[in-house]
Design an enzyme around this catalytic site. Structure first.
Site: not given
Ligand code: SAM
Length: 423
Positions: A287, A329
């Site tokens: 992440d 999503h």
């Molecule tokens: C809706 S959350 C889902 C987290 C996890 N996959 C779960 O289902 O519990 C979206 C995740 O995408 C990460 N994220 C957003 N932009 C990102 C990027 N450019 N690179 C890596 N992670 C990212 C956020 O920090 C967050 O933890």
């Protein structure tokens, strides 16, 4: 005969039309509920039971809509967001913590003392929650009102659910109400196509920032979001881990069985390792650096923590499988394709390498109210919930082929398993 105005057109009717729902309609709906009740009673599997209950719930909602006089329905509809505000206040004042867990009731005055609040204020919040069956209300012979828990309020008062309510209210609804009436007027009545120009960024007056940049820039907002993600532990994550054979994935040459890309605090890994402790040390959790540094729910070395930005870098772990849960999503199609582009070099030439997308797969027709609301929630940040056709088209465009879609927990979780087309 319809009244006509001076131009000869029928005059617009003032006030609600007569409210006479046809008895046949109400009777058909009641019969349908009774049929589903019979199915529920005789259902052989948990899945059939769940589906019968969902039928009962959807048809009861239709029956309620058709039996509520229109002015009353209008008022409940237009003021409905204040119910969420009342729940948000109840959490802030710890109102639900004061109620006995055994379901018995306590008086307004005892709640007020425990919450350090005014009695009248407690009454105004509690009676609304009771009107929506979130609390129960009872009145003593002397007229004293008391309130107690329902099964729902006990559920809503667990840490992850409370976090979900707070994040949805303070982050998502806050932005939605600040933007819905204005953003689309300015940028067109269409699905937002740019993560850096969406209702969320508009409401924050942001320039050249996505919602995720804002979550990073305002850490308390990012914390609310990450805390809310733990809700999946209560919402069927276990069913997902039962449904998909993570333990059978083929490891890469370094023994990594899968990489959770954008895995947040590692809620999935916590559940996977509970079921399959033999996978310890064989999973990578990726992440943004700030997210991993703020703390995870799986310790290193049970999972290898690896800061990674899926837009800026090519996937550094080669030849493994890649889980992206609740990632696609969050983004419009063009951003999803960019994420896939950065994955491809890691998967190319590794026939065992799988892409595992875990998101909703909306039914083409009649998605439930809950699924439609989740889609609107995603629209706030330029994301969307997709139907199977949309998934097929997106992945095809990205150069992937869907091998299977596994759904569980009444469709709340699905895993789309895909492979890279090698040509
Ligand atoms: C809706 S959350 C889902 C987290 C996890 N996959 C779960 O289902 O519990 C979206 C995740 O995408 C990460 N994220 C957003 N932009 C990102 C990027 N450019 N690179 C890596 N992670 C990212 C956020 O920090 C967050 O933890």
């Amino acid at each position: 005969m319809a009244q006509r105005n001076s131009g000869g057109q029928p005059a617009a009717r003032q006030g609600p039309p007569p409210f006479n729902p046809p008895v046949e309609l109400l009777s058909d709906l009641s019969k349908s509920i009774q049929n589903s009740l019979n199915t529920y009673q005789n259902a052989a599997s948990a899945e059939d039971k769940l589906s019968a209950l969902q039928e009962i719930s959807a048809t009861s909602a239709k029956l309620a809509a058709n039996t509520t006089p229109l002015p009353q329905r209008f008022l409940e509809f237009t003021f409905r967001p204040h119910l969420n505000a009342a729940a948000r206040i109840a959490i802030e004042m710890k109102l639900l913590d004061t109620l006995p867990l055994d379901g018995s009731v306590i008086t307004i005055s005892d709640i007020a003392k425990a919450c350090n609040a005014e009695e009248e204020f407690v009454l105004r919040i509690a009676r609304l929650l009771a009107a929506y069956n979130i609390l129960v209300e009872s009145e003593s012979a002397s007229g004293t009102l008391s309130y107690g828990h329902t099964e729902f309020s006990r559920f809503a008062n667990q840490g992850p659910t409370k976090a979900g309510i707070v994040h949805n209210f303070d982050n998502m609804l806050n932005a939605q109400t600040g933007a819905a009436g204005y953003y689309f007027n300015e940028f067109g009545f269409k699905s937002p196509e740019d993560g850096k120009n969406c209702p969320f960024t508009f409401a924050h007056g942001a320039k050249d920032e996505s919602a995720w940049d804002i979550f990073e820039r305002i850490p308390w907002r990012g914390r609310l979001l990450q805390e809310a993600m733990s809700i999946q532990g209560l919402l069927g994550l276990q069913a997902l881990v039962d449904a998909y054979p993570f333990e059978k994935l083929t490891p890469n040459e370094d023994g990594i069985m899968y990489v959770d890309v954008g895995g947040g605090r590692g809620n999935v890994e916590k559940e996977v390792l509970k079921h399959h402790p033999e996978m310890k040390g064989k999973i990578v959790l990726q992440d943004l650096k700030s997210v991993l540094e703020a703390g995870t729910v799986v310790p290193e070395p049970d999972a290898k923590l690896m800061p990674y930005d899926f837009f800026k870098e090519v996937q550094p772990v080669k030849g493994s499988s890649y889980l992206l849960k609740w990632i696609f999503h969050d983004w419009p199609d063009n951003a999803c394709l960019a994420i896939l582009e950065n994955l491809k070099p890691a998967m190319r030439g590794h026939s065992h390498s799988k892409l595992l997308i875990c998101d909703l797969v909306l039914p083409n027709r009649n998605p439930s109210a809950g699924f439609c609301l989740r889609d609107m929630n995603m629209m706030t940040i330029a994301g969307k919930e997709r139907a199977e056709m949309q998934w097929r088209s997106l992945l095809d465009q990205g150069g992937f082929e869907i091998m299977q879609i596994i759904s569980c927990d009444g469709g709340n979780f699905s895993v789309i398993e895909a492979v890279l087309r090698e040509n």
